[in-house]
Design an enzyme around this catalytic site. Structure first.
Site, mmCIF file in Angstrom:
data_model
loop_
_atom_site.group_PDB
_atom_site.id
_atom_site.type_symbol
_atom_site.label_atom_id
_atom_site.label_comp_id
_atom_site.label_asym_id
_atom_site.label_seq_id
_atom_site.Cartn_x
_atom_site.Cartn_y
_atom_site.Cartn_z
ATOM 1 N N GLY A 81 0.783 -1.298 -0.054
ATOM 2 C CA GLY A 81 0.073 -0.124 -0.071
ATOM 3 C C GLY A 81 0.806 1.310 0.060
ATOM 4 O O GLY A 81 0.093 2.290 0.011
ATOM 5 N N SER B 170 16.340 -7.310 17.010
ATOM 6 C CA SER B 170 16.136 -6.088 17.512
ATOM 7 C C SER B 170 15.666 -5.630 19.017
ATOM 8 O O SER B 170 15.915 -4.554 19.432
ATOM 9 C CB SER B 170 15.235 -4.898 16.513
ATOM 10 O OG SER B 170 14.211 -5.545 16.415
ATOM 11 N N LYS C 232 9.652 2.199 13.001
ATOM 12 C CA LYS C 232 9.676 2.104 14.640
ATOM 13 C C LYS C 232 9.539 3.459 15.180
ATOM 14 O O LYS C 232 8.799 3.625 16.179
ATOM 15 C CB LYS C 232 10.945 1.592 15.008
ATOM 16 C CG LYS C 232 11.230 0.018 14.581
ATOM 17 C CD LYS C 232 12.363 -0.475 14.764
ATOM 18 C CE LYS C 232 12.673 -1.989 14.309
ATOM 19 N NZ LYS C 232 13.893 -2.708 14.644
#
Length: 775
Positions: free
Chosen positions: A361, A681, A724
């Site tokens: 998208g 992470s 993030k």
């Protein structure tokens, strides 16, 4: 005078009826049949032959036999391994009465039936004679319909040689291919008139069937003779034309030749095509390979060999087009303009192979269309998602039934030029199985040094793909083979911030949905607050595809209100969304105002964008060691073990009692346990949560963090930093800890996000702990 009944052994027959005065060979093998024959041989050689109603029944009783049968005389018998072969002659018709078993044989009381004769017919004698003659003429007509080799004299010899007319009728019925019920109906006729009429109906049906069979056989012979005649005439025509020096191709071949001449084929290709044309001219149109050869030559004629579109390399025009179609994506737009600048300075340079990577998208496919519009090139999209067969790209050899050219050649043919833009969509979703590896074929297709002489298996001719501008798309790089990835230049399209989504919705999405719904601007006026709620509470994605769907639902609701006559000129506010769209689908991401010891706020990347991920830890009994829950992947589990081992090694330096580590196990849990989570992470976040648990001291609630932790305490770089940080900003965090190696990623953040937030760049866990527990 009543007829006297006699008792005779019963010979049941399957699918056969024996008529009076007719000699019939019979094969017998059942125990009851053999017993009946042996009994007959011992007592006058007579028995009653009667058809059974169900041919599959092995030992039929009286109910399984027809009422009328024929007394037969055994004239000959031959013993065999599995039974016997007997020849019987019908004597007279009888009606079966009661039956009983005697050993293995079935005995029946039979009463004689009157003989069917032409005598004593009275006034019906003339009608009977007419029917006899008509039946014999029909039999003669049927005989003439047979081929001479297949027995044209069957009826003449077997029917015409019998003196008695009634016997002739029985013989005709036995020769006709009748079902058992019709054969039995002939035997059951008690007078001559009904017998003659029944045989007449049989002969009429047999005549129609025989005529139809003859017509079908004649048509098949005529078709074959026509093909042979056509082939012979074509050969004679070619021979005459060659002798006169007028060897002209037929119309189809001539049209193909004209199309191929207009294509201006390369010399090497022309030689192969001339050979195929000669082969096609020698073929019959009805030959099996004719259409295959013609379809091949039509493909060669339709392919663009020299047709090109002139590139529009005006950078200002290209920038204007890209800005009109897409908001943001400055890095990607800049890279595209650089490629156009190179092509402007050196038209002979090869176009780069761009790989647009980003979540769903974000506009990867539409960006390819914008590049085509900016350059003035034709655009073709090829979806590769789920492709397993290498032949779908390279094509299938013409020796296979239903062979087709590969998708690359088909795309170039549809484009009609040698320099289109071909978008290979979903390249990360290619599969591989016993049919080959499509990514291996792509390595040749996408290599400018090799695709100049690309050979499709179906075409089997060198075709130049070096002018094609290839653009590939993918959601992630994980599914792409490394050698293939090495041939492409990766451009990452990260997710949009809320401000970018607002701008895209105002500029593109809402006007498009307004036009499709047939509304005016006033009828679909969405307020800023309502748009923010749509972005944050009704969608959770990196792109804007779901946001456009929500806008479309809102437009359709408004359209219905307009049709129902309601007044909809007032703007749509945030309070109106629940009535129009239903309850909110997502809760707002907010950081926890306070944290308990053992909890730390981390950041994760998903295909739908970034998310805030809280890591919770608790101290357990010593024997538990490390317990991990929350659907954690292998890498994330290893990060938890590495964090615990590092903290044990530096316990005094980070203000932790080593005995607390030795005397307790740990339980690490990440909420939303049904969602799989993995990646390195979270290492820093797990370490901070463990320090908080061991110290019995909560970490800062307003700080989110991400980074990979090594066993020596180093903080390493991670991916998806923009997504993030945007997730942290959306949730209300104003301080984020990042690895120092990710400092360059801060430049990709929107200006308003950098203004609202502060960042700590850490090389080591000590720097992370200093910020995470600083009050």
């Amino acid at each position: 005078m009543a007829a006297t009944s006699t008792t005779l052994p019963v010979l049941p027959l399957k699918n056969t009826v024996v008529y009076p005065q007719i000699i019939v060979p019979l094969a017998i093998g059942r125990a009851m049949s053999l017993a009946a024959v042996n009994s007959a041989l011992d007592h006058g050689r007579e028995l009653v032959a009667v058809a059974q109603r169900d041919p599959d029944e092995q030992q039929p009783e009286r109910d399984g036999l027809y009422d009328v049968g024929t007394v037969v005389s055994i004239s000959r018998i031959e013993k065999r391994d599995q039974g016997a072969q007997i020849i019987v002659q019908g004597l007279r018709r009888v009606r079966l009465g009661a039956c009983r078993w005697q050993g293995e044989q079935l005995l029946a009381d039979v009463a004689p039936l009157p003989d069917v004769t032409l005598a004593s017919l009275g006034d019906d004698e003339t009608a009977a004679e007419a029917l006899v003659r008509e039946n014999l003429q029909l039999a003669q007509a049927i005989a003439h319909l047979f081929d001479q080799d297949n027995g044209a004299q069957i009826y003449q010899q077997l029917v015409g040689s019998l003196p008695d007319p009634i016997t002739q009728m029985y013989r005709i019925a036995s020769l006709a291919n009748l079902d058992l019920e019709r054969e039995q109906a002939v035997l059951a006729c008690d007078d001559a008139i009904s017998l003659l009429r029944e045989v007449h109906r049989i002969l009429l049906h047999e005549q129609k069937v025989t005529e139809l069979r003859r017509q079908i056989a004649q048509q098949a012979r005529d078709d074959m003779e026509s093909q042979q005649r056509e082939h012979l005439l074509r050969q004679q025509k070619r021979a005459i034309e060659q002798a006169l020096g007028e060897d002209e191709d037929d119309e189809d071949v001539r049209e193909l030749k004209e199309s191929l001449d207009e294509a201006r084929l390369p010399e090497a290709v022309q030689k192969e095509v001339d050979r195929e044309l000669k082969r096609l001219a020698r073929m019959s149109v009805n030959a099996a390979d004719y259409q295959v050869a013609r379809a091949y030559l039509e493909l060669v004629a339709e392919l663009p060999w020299h047709q090109r579109t002139e590139d529009q390399l005006d950078l200002e025009h290209a920038r204007r087009v890209l800005d009109e179609d897409h908001y943001g994506l400055e890095e990607v737009k800049s890279r595209i303009l650089e490629s156009l600048a190179v092509l402007q300075l050196n038209p002979e340079s090869h176009a780069p192979i761009l790989c647009l990577v980003g979540p769903p998208g974000v506009g990867k496919t539409s960006l390819g269309q914008s590049i085509a519009r900016a350059m003035g090139r034709r655009f073709e999209r090829l979806s590769l998602g789920g492709l397993h067969d290498e032949g779908e790209l390279r094509g299938h050899r013409r020796t296979y039934i239903g062979a087709m050219p590969g998708r690359i050649i088909q795309g170039v043919r549809r484009a009609g030029v040698t320099n289109p833009i071909l978008m290979l969509d979903e390249i990360d979703k290619l599969g591989r199985d016993f049919r080959g590896d499509p990514s291996a074929a792509l390595m040749e297709i996408l290599d400018p040094a090799q695709n100049k002489d690309f050979r499709d298996n179906y075409l089997n001719l060198p075709y130049d793909l070096s002018g094609v501008f290839f653009i590939t798309t993918a959601n992630t790089l994980e599914g792409i083979a490394r050698p293939l990835l090495d041939r492409m230049e990766v451009l990452e399209l990260s997710g949009y911030s809320d401000q970018e989504k607002r701008a895209i919705a105002r500029r593109y999405l809402i006007p498009r949905q307004q036009r499709e719904a047939g509304l005016t601007e006033a009828q679909l006026d969405i307020g800023d607050e309502a748009l923010d709620v749509m972005i944050r509470r009704y969608t959770r994605e990196a792109g804007v595809r779901e946001l456009e769907r929500v806008a479309g639902r809102l437009a359709r609701k408004r359209a219905r209100q307009v049709v129902d006559g309601e007044t909809v000129d007032s703007p749509i506010g945030a309070g109106d969304l629940t009535a129009l769209l239903g309850p909110e689908k997502f809760k707002r991401d907010l950081y926890r105002e306070t944290l308990t010891p053992g909890v730390a706020a981390g950041l994760a990347w998903t295909e739908a964008g970034g998310e805030v991920l809280y890591v919770e830890t608790a101290l357990t009994q010593k024997d538990d060691k490390v317990s991990l829950t929350g659907h954690l992947g292998q890498v994330m589990q290893e990060s938890a073990r590495a964090a615990r081992s590092y903290l044990w090694s530096v316990a005094e330096q980070v203000d932790i009692d080593r005995d607390s580590i030795d005397n307790h196990g740990i339980h690490v849990h990440v909420p939303e346990g049904a969602v799989p989570k993995d990646g390195p992470s979270a290492g820093v976040t797990i370490a901070v949560a463990l320090v908080s648990a061991y110290r019995h001291r909560p970490a800062r609630a307003d700080v989110a963090m991400t980074g990979e932790l090594t066993l020596s305490g180093l903080v390493l770089a991670v991916g998806g930093v923009k997504e993030k940080v945007l997730a942290a900003h959306r949730a209300g965090f104003r301080h984020v800890i990042l690895p120092r190696d990710n400092e360059a990623d801060l430049a990709k953040l929107p200006d308003e996000v950098r203004r609202d937030m502060s960042f700590t760049l850490a090389d080591h866990l000590d720097q992370v702990l200093e910020v995470a527990f600083d009050r």
